[in-house]
Motif scaffolding. Structure first.
Motif, PDB file in Angstrom:
ATOM      1  N   ARG A   1      27.893  73.651  49.580  1.00 42.27           N
ATOM      2  CA  ARG A   1      26.892  72.456  49.917  1.00 42.27           C
ATOM      3  C   ARG A   1      27.681  71.987  51.221  1.00 42.27           C
ATOM      4  NH1 ARG A   1      25.651  68.223  45.499  1.00 42.27           N
ATOM      5  NH2 ARG A   1      25.481  67.073  47.342  1.00 42.27           N
ATOM      6  N   THR A   2      26.936  72.014  52.160  1.00 39.84           N
ATOM      7  CA  THR A   2      27.520  71.610  53.736  1.00 39.84           C
ATOM      8  C   THR A   2      27.995  70.153  53.596  1.00 39.84           C
ATOM      9  OG1 THR A   2      25.391  71.513  54.424  1.00 39.84           O
ATOM     10  CG2 THR A   2      26.686  73.496  54.780  1.00 39.84           C
ATOM     11  N   ASP A   3      27.396  69.433  52.765  1.00 39.58           N
ATOM     12  CA  ASP A   3      27.516  67.877  52.802  1.00 39.58           C
ATOM     13  C   ASP A   3      28.792  67.569  51.947  1.00 39.58           C
ATOM     14  OD1 ASP A   3      26.176  68.528  50.311  1.00 39.58           O
ATOM     15  OD2 ASP A   3      25.781  66.303  50.003  1.00 39.58           O
ATOM     16  N   VAL A   4      29.484  68.384  51.346  1.00 40.83           N
ATOM     17  CA  VAL A   4      30.505  68.196  50.568  1.00 40.83           C
ATOM     18  C   VAL A   4      31.607  69.167  51.249  1.00 40.83           C
ATOM     19  CG1 VAL A   4      31.479  68.584  48.253  1.00 40.83           C
ATOM     20  CG2 VAL A   4      29.158  67.921  48.709  1.00 40.83           C
ATOM     21  N   SER A   5      31.522  69.935  51.922  1.00 44.38           N
ATOM     22  CA  SER A   5      32.510  71.074  52.190  1.00 44.38           C
ATOM     23  C   SER A   5      32.263  71.684  53.527  1.00 44.38           C
ATOM     24  CB  SER A   5      33.154  71.823  51.270  1.00 44.38           C
ATOM     25  OG  SER A   5      34.069  72.844  51.808  1.00 44.38           O
ATOM     26  N   SER A   6      33.392  71.830  54.384  1.00 45.51           N
ATOM     27  CA  SER A   6      33.204  72.549  55.648  1.00 45.51           C
ATOM     28  C   SER A   6      33.886  74.009  55.580  1.00 45.51           C
ATOM     29  CB  SER A   6      33.604  71.876  56.907  1.00 45.51           C
ATOM     30  OG  SER A   6      35.176  71.578  56.567  1.00 45.51           O
ATOM     31  N   ALA A   7      34.277  74.300  54.327  1.00 45.82           N
ATOM     32  CA  ALA A   7      35.035  75.506  54.018  1.00 45.82           C
ATOM     33  C   ALA A   7      33.951  76.595  53.673  1.00 45.82           C
ATOM     34  CB  ALA A   7      35.962  75.170  52.817  1.00 45.82           C
ATOM     35  N   PHE A   8      33.290  77.027  54.764  1.00 46.17           N
ATOM     36  CA  PHE A   8      32.086  78.072  54.616  1.00 46.17           C
ATOM     37  C   PHE A   8      32.189  78.986  55.944  1.00 46.17           C
ATOM     38  CE2 PHE A   8      29.821  74.663  56.260  1.00 46.17           C
ATOM     39  CZ  PHE A   8      29.319  75.090  57.376  1.00 46.17           C
ATOM     40  N   ASP A   9      31.580  80.256  55.813  1.00 47.27           N
ATOM     41  CA  ASP A   9      31.525  81.293  56.787  1.00 47.27           C
ATOM     42  C   ASP A   9      30.092  81.237  57.553  1.00 47.27           C
ATOM     43  OD1 ASP A   9      34.260  82.102  56.516  1.00 47.27           O
ATOM     44  OD2 ASP A   9      33.556  82.949  54.561  1.00 47.27           O
ATOM     45  N   PHE A  10      29.156  80.948  57.107  1.00 50.00           N
ATOM     46  CA  PHE A  10      27.911  80.901  57.616  1.00 50.00           C
ATOM     47  C   PHE A  10      27.134  80.321  56.615  1.00 50.00           C
ATOM     48  CE2 PHE A  10      27.908  84.769  55.068  1.00 50.00           C
ATOM     49  CZ  PHE A  10      26.825  84.692  54.470  1.00 50.00           C
ATOM     50  N   ALA A  11      25.872  79.882  57.586  1.00 47.76           N
ATOM     51  CA  ALA A  11      24.991  78.776  56.831  1.00 47.76           C
ATOM     52  C   ALA A  11      23.732  79.492  56.963  1.00 47.76           C
ATOM     53  CB  ALA A  11      24.826  77.188  57.328  1.00 47.76           C
TER      54      ALA A  11
END
Length: 172
Positions: A48-58
């Motif tokens: 969830r992008t509102d909870v974490s910025s630890a991702f590689d693509f959206a």
């Protein structure tokens, strides 16, 4: 015992098996915020992008109605000049993909997808002092144009510097 990595770093043998997982992601702009819109190769999971910025693509749906993946560079969350998270189109089937390549990654452009699209994945730099990414593969199983969601199947190799995408314990 140590296995040699392609960048000259000695690594412990891989210990985390590659498995196939399925997920649903909702678009950044058209789905409820409670529905994950991003994917982290390192976690092998949706984010969830509102909870974490630890991702590689959206995932999102652009102004023309195209279903797209956005890397961190496209989202202006990272400026790695090509060494950050990336995706790569392939003409192989999901099952045929056995190894992630070392080059050809798309890091600063929108990736248009549809049902049946198969992509290779490269994470942000994750592996501590090694300074290397993780790799994976993904297939779009279904695009729901009403709910603005995608169903995905993914293999995320969570063993640092191993490019093997076959199921089980990676060898390379």
């Amino acid at each position: 015992l140590f296995a040699a990595c392609d960048n000259g770093v000695d690594l412990a043998p891989a210990s985390i098996p590659n498995v196939v997982d399925t997920f649903t992601v909702g678009s950044l702009t058209g789905s409820p915020v409670s529905l994950p819109s991003a994917f982290s190769v390192a976690d092998g999971n949706v984010v969830r992008t509102d909870v974490s910025s630890a991702f590689d693509f959206a995932y999102d749906v652009d102004a023309t109605g195209r279903h797209v993946f956005l890397t961190l560079e496209v989202m202006r969350l990272s400026d790695t000049e090509g060494s950050g998270p990336g995706l790569q189109y392939t003409n192989k089937t999901f099952e045929q993909l056995s190894t992630a390549p070392s080059n050809g990654w798309i890091t600063n452009d929108t990736i248009v997808v549809d049902s049946g699209t198969v992509l290779l994945l490269r994470s942000r730099i994750i592996c501590g002092g090694l300074g290397v990414p993780l790799y994976g593969k993904l297939e779009i199983l279904y695009v729901d144009t009403v709910a603005d969601t995608l169903s995905l199947r993914v293999v995320a190799n969570q063993n640092c510097a191993y490019r093997d995408l076959d199921l089980g314990i990676p060898k390379d």
